[in-house]
Design an enzyme around this catalytic site. Structure first.
Site, PDB file in Angstrom:
ATOM      1  N   ASP A   1      -0.308  -7.415  18.453  1.00 20.09           N
ATOM      2  CA  ASP A   1      -0.808  -6.376  19.345  1.00 20.09           C
ATOM      3  C   ASP A   1      -1.397  -6.972  20.626  1.00 20.09           C
ATOM      4  OD1 ASP A   1      -3.699  -5.580  17.196  1.00 20.09           O
ATOM      5  OD2 ASP A   1      -2.846  -7.484  17.829  1.00 20.09           O
TER       6      ASP A   1
ATOM      7  N   ARG B   1       0.825  -1.200   0.000  1.00 24.21           N
ATOM      8  CA  ARG B   1       0.000   0.000   0.000  1.00 24.21           C
ATOM      9  C   ARG B   1       0.859   1.249   0.000  1.00 24.21           C
ATOM     10  NH1 ARG B   1      -4.991  -1.756   3.934  1.00 24.21           N
ATOM     11  NH2 ARG B   1      -3.354  -1.747   5.526  1.00 24.21           N
TER      12      ARG B   1
END
Lengths: 330, 330
Positions: free
Chosen positions: B244, B74
């Site tokens: 995370d 991206r």
């Protein structure tokens, strides 16, 4: 004479039967009496009320708080508020600071309307002073104090949440009413709220005080308050105002941090208009805000500096009342 | 020959005048040249641009943060976001974790579009791993890390505020995306958000994790992360997910407190839809959430217990964007 059993059946049986029956009846009455004593009392409100002995304080002093509410000339509001506050979870005791000098406390009425969830102590005062509520009351057993004005109604949800926040910030005044001071080029300070210019630290506004008329703070600060310079008491007595500003100075000096943590209330109401006494609070006096600016400057002199610090932290309860009050359109 | 002054006025004066004039002209030219060198350069964007040498890092390591942004497939979003994030106040440096294996970093293009407000370092990776961003990068000089996903746009105001909040809670992950685990009667944990049942501690919801894809945390935790059980790395590599969650376990274990502090963002946007690459994030995979529940249970095994703690503290910025966002009808 000898009365053979078979000859006296009627009379003897009669007496024995009578005795037996009497005994049975007496026993039944006793049982019935005992049962009646154990029955629930049906009250008008249709809630079953198991009458029980008032228990000793079941809340531990570290997980509960004491409500201190000063009252003057608004006994109707006081009693309305007490009905609400006496039932707040984690409340240990209520201390009512009775500033109605010479007037009898409503203790008889209070007791006749018992039982109550927690003990309520009425502290009769000899002089009507604003700072009466800042005494170090011997009845105070908990680490936390909840101080409320006698015209402020705040929801149990807000109080439960703010108490949990106070437990995470026990050195600070955790409450619902933020205020600030600002400095002007002349060095003279001004007191106010959102209407005053932002202090200019980045975006948004800042607060530097949390008012004690709707806040939790550590009971140790009441002890500290007894050891302040005489000039502080003189100032509060002269203005019949500013005790809360003085407390913020005390806390800020003690911690070196912002004196308060602001918790945004979901439901807070001022019941002033609802009193029958026609008495409206001190804050309606024309000079009220000017007095508070005056107090800020006097306290800076007394404490030889400005200890108040700014904060822009606003705390709310995650997912309450709206279960997704934190959702974002991502 | 002796030429008396009065006899040669024309010629002598002429030469002296010529010398004098020449000197004056040269001096004027020098001054003009100096002035020209000091003039601002006018550029097409009509903003005066005082061209100056790139300065050495002017932000101190304790009052600034390093942005770590991992990127995969991206690059258009990455560059768009970099234009925004490179200008955030108090940013010290950007570390781009380049997961586009075998693809050249856009360093040439980046430099040709300089100067930039802060240094940007592209860290080329050899394997496309989710946990690449959790390395203890030598380029990291600040105490604070801001970790951002490469598709998340959050406003400068939000970041400035959240950074100030992190400075007050430096041990915790201060960020914008709260999540929670819940326990079920079987003892199996589940992972989710507001849609899951509340953990049942009083009113409202609770969170037990703050995701690191939009959060500040102490750089020391990157160091700590290098010292975790191998099974943790294996889990993250197996799922290409849950790094995370692992960080939240690490922080909770370390502090004994809730791992995160949730700051409610004013303006956070997901730019996924805007990419030309057609690539949409990992969280669209069908098994994404189930994987995360799986990870919670695996991590409880690995760490021999559930260290995550609940919090319901939601922090917003006082008086911003709405100067009276704390007003109540009293």
């Amino acid at each position: 004479r000898y009365l053979p059993f078979c000859k006296l059946p009627g009379r003897v049986m009669g007496i024995r039967l009578l005795r037996f029956t009497s005994v049975v009846i007496i026993v039944l009455l006793l049982v019935a009496g005992a049962l009646t004593a154990l029955l629930p009392n049906i009250k008008d409100d249709k809630m079953p009320n198991l009458r029980r002995e008032p228990k000793p304080q079941s809340q531990s002093a570290s997980d509960s708080f004491t409500l201190i509410m000063q009252t003057y000339n608004r006994t109707d509001l006081l009693l309305k508020l007490l009905n609400h506050y006496q039932a707040i979870p984690q409340l240990h005791k209520v201390i009512v600071v009775w500033n109605n000098i010479g007037e009898k406390i409503p203790e008889e009425m209070w007791n006749s309307l018992g039982p109550h969830p927690v003990p309520v102590v009425f502290k009769v005062q000899t002089v009507n002073r604003m700072r009466n509520r800042l005494q170090n009351f011997p009845e105070l057993e908990t680490k936390a104090v909840l101080m409320m004005d006698d015209d402020t109604l705040i929801s149990a949800h807000d109080l439960a949440f703010a108490f949990s926040v106070w437990q995470q910030f026990p050195e600070q005044i955790v409450g619902f009413v933020p205020r600030k001071h600002i400095s002007t080029p002349s060095g003279v300070y001004s007191y106010g709220s959102f209407e005053l210019q932002n202090p200019g630290f980045g975006n948004g506004d800042q607060y530097s005080m949390v008012l004690i008329g709707a806040a939790f703070f550590h009971s140790g600060y009441l002890e500290d308050f007894q050891r302040q310079p005489e000039a502080v008491y003189a100032l509060i007595d002269e203005t019949q105002n500013c005790d809360d500003i003085a407390m913020n100075f005390l806390v800020a000096k003690h911690t070196g941090k912002p004196s308060g943590v602001f918790v945004k209330p979901v439901d807070i109401r001022n019941l002033e208009k609802d009193t029958n006494s026609g008495y409206s609070g001190m804050w309606h006096r024309a000079e009220h805000l000017l007095q508070r600016s005056y107090c800020v400057n006097k306290l800076v002199n007394i404490y030889d500096g400005m200890p108040l610090k700014y904060s822009n932290i606003m705390i709310s309860q995650f997912g309450f009342p709206n279960y997704a009050n934190h959702k974002n359109k991502m």
